[in-house]
Design a protein around this motif. Structure first.
Motif, mmCIF file in Angstrom:
data_model
loop_
_atom_site.group_PDB
_atom_site.id
_atom_site.type_symbol
_atom_site.label_atom_id
_atom_site.label_comp_id
_atom_site.label_asym_id
_atom_site.label_seq_id
_atom_site.Cartn_x
_atom_site.Cartn_y
_atom_site.Cartn_z
ATOM 1 N N ILE A 17 31.877 6.910 -35.329
ATOM 2 C CA ILE A 17 33.010 7.809 -35.070
ATOM 3 C C ILE A 17 34.147 6.988 -34.484
ATOM 4 O O ILE A 17 33.961 6.275 -33.490
ATOM 5 N N LEU A 30 37.587 7.355 -32.748
ATOM 6 C CA LEU A 30 38.402 8.333 -32.031
ATOM 7 C C LEU A 30 39.819 7.801 -31.846
ATOM 8 O O LEU A 30 40.083 6.994 -30.951
ATOM 9 N N THR A 36 40.573 11.575 -35.937
ATOM 10 C CA THR A 36 39.224 11.039 -35.751
ATOM 11 C C THR A 36 38.588 10.855 -37.117
ATOM 12 O O THR A 36 38.544 11.787 -37.925
ATOM 13 N N TYR A 89 35.073 9.538 -39.234
ATOM 14 C CA TYR A 89 33.642 9.373 -39.011
ATOM 15 C C TYR A 89 32.906 9.230 -40.332
ATOM 16 O O TYR A 89 33.404 9.619 -41.391
ATOM 17 N N THR A 142 42.073 14.901 -33.872
ATOM 18 C CA THR A 142 41.461 14.612 -32.586
ATOM 19 C C THR A 142 41.852 15.632 -31.525
ATOM 20 O O THR A 142 41.050 15.995 -30.672
ATOM 21 N N VAL A 197 32.763 14.739 -30.312
ATOM 22 C CA VAL A 197 31.732 13.804 -30.764
ATOM 23 C C VAL A 197 30.394 14.518 -30.921
ATOM 24 O O VAL A 197 29.671 14.306 -31.912
ATOM 25 N N CYS A 198 30.054 15.361 -29.968
ATOM 26 C CA CYS A 198 28.783 16.092 -30.051
ATOM 27 C C CYS A 198 28.767 17.031 -31.255
ATOM 28 O O CYS A 198 27.739 17.168 -31.941
ATOM 29 N N THR A 203 28.249 14.893 -34.340
ATOM 30 C CA THR A 203 26.883 14.364 -34.368
ATOM 31 C C THR A 203 25.884 15.426 -34.822
ATOM 32 O O THR A 203 24.924 15.116 -35.553
ATOM 33 N N LEU A 243 24.385 5.912 -32.400
ATOM 34 C CA LEU A 243 25.768 6.369 -32.505
ATOM 35 C C LEU A 243 26.695 5.218 -32.133
ATOM 36 O O LEU A 243 26.560 4.616 -31.067
ATOM 37 N N ILE A 271 30.601 4.252 -31.415
ATOM 38 C CA ILE A 271 31.881 4.866 -31.081
ATOM 39 C C ILE A 271 32.974 3.806 -31.000
ATOM 40 O O ILE A 271 32.847 2.803 -30.291
ATOM 41 N N THR A 286 36.960 3.804 -29.930
ATOM 42 C CA THR A 286 37.841 4.743 -29.244
ATOM 43 C C THR A 286 39.132 4.111 -28.754
ATOM 44 O O THR A 286 39.181 2.920 -28.440
ATOM 45 N N LEU A 327 27.398 10.633 -23.563
ATOM 46 C CA LEU A 327 26.971 10.941 -24.927
ATOM 47 C C LEU A 327 25.486 10.657 -25.130
ATOM 48 O O LEU A 327 24.811 11.371 -25.883
#
Length: 300
Positions: A10, A12, A17, A19, A35, A48-49, A52, A61, A63, A65, A95
């Motif tokens: 992902i 960010l 965003t 992914y 975002t 993000v959750c 996911t 995962l 990330i 960012t 996370l």
């Protein structure tokens, strides 16, 4: 049948965003969604959750960012008001608790540089600097085939080197930063001030036949090049790899390279200037390789 390795990555950004799910090292598709960074740090975590939860059997995962990241503590060391409340957030640890997955976290420009190093134009060079030109300027330093993090994990803040003493105020709170003069936003702001017309980067170059716009573009290229000259003198890189949508403009990379190598001091006359090969997916590829490194460290 052996289980397939699935890494969810992902990226960010302040606006968008991106992914995608790597399966056995292959990214078949990538996706985008807004975002809404202005909603703050909690929204970023929830985003993000939510992403996911769309995928099954994920091993790790990765990330990428915005913000300055301590990759070892997986914490946002500093972020501008573009993401309210983001500074100090231990995003990786939060996370991990919420998703139950191991999480690798890195700054977006460093992730893009890692992607280029592993699968893009950075494969050709042991020493290169990566810069991404957009709203601001992100940067990363690749030395001996690895990202240089510095003592606090923050090395590579190239957009915030001072290029004009007591110059324009920057979002970081200081004045005269490189990104206030050489980012895409800086170019578009100067064109709007000059012409009274707001436009994006593609439109600006499409209207470069207008002498007023051409003048602002030429001045902007000089600002881009001036910063690169200073970086060349400090780091002596083999190459500059330049990313961001504006660098897709025809002949721009060649013009920057011409001005750079025409103005450096003796010995710095053969620095390659090339476009990021992976484009907007570079951050996803870097996040993937970070995640794979994390998994390898966890193996006995």
């Amino acid at each position: 049948m052996e289980a397939r390795m699935k890494i969810l990555t992902i990226d960010l950004g302040g606006t968008i965003t991106k992914y995608g799910l790597f399966t056995d090292g292959v990214l078949p598709a990538s996706y985008e969604r807004p975002t809404d960074a202005k909603k703050g740090a909690k929204h970023i975590i929830d985003l993000v959750c939510e992403i996911t939860a769309q995928f099954e059997d994920v091993s790790c995962l990765g990330i990428s960012t915005c913000g300055y990241v301590d990759p070892w503590d997986k914490r946002i060391v500093f972020a501008t008001d573009a993401v309210p409340g983001y500074t100090g957030v231990p995003i990786g640890k939060i996370l991990e608790q919420k998703t139950g997955l191991p999480v690798a976290v890195e700054n977006d420009a460093k992730c893009a540089a890692i992607g280029e190093m592993q699968e893009g134009n950075g494969m050709k060079y042991n020493h290169f600097l990566f810069l991404s030109y957009g709203t601001g300027i992100g940067g990363a330093i690749a030395l001996n085939g690895a990202i240089h993090h510095g003592s606090h994990g923050l090395a590579g803040a190239l957009g915030h080197m001072t290029v004009h003493a007591d110059g324009l105020e920057c979002t970081c709170g200081r004045r005269g930063c490189y990104e206030r003069y050489a980012s895409t936003n800086a170019l578009l702001s100067s064109i709007e001030d000059r012409t009274g017309v707001a436009m994006n980067g593609r439109e600006a170059f499409a209207h470069s036949g207008d002498k007023r716009i051409r003048r602002e573009i030429d001045l902007w290229i000089d600002e881009v090049t001036a910063g690169l000259i200073s970086l060349a003198n400090i780091f002596d890189p083999s190459a500059f790899i330049l990313g961001g949508g504006v660098m897709e403009q025809e002949n721009l990379i060649q013009e920057i390279g011409k001005r750079l190598n025409g103005r450096t001091i003796g010995g710095f006359t053969d620095i390659a200037v090339c476009r990021a090969k992976l484009g907007n997916t570079a951050g996803l590829y870097g996040a993937y390789h970070n995640a794979m490194s994390l998994l390898s460290e966890k193996q006995p």
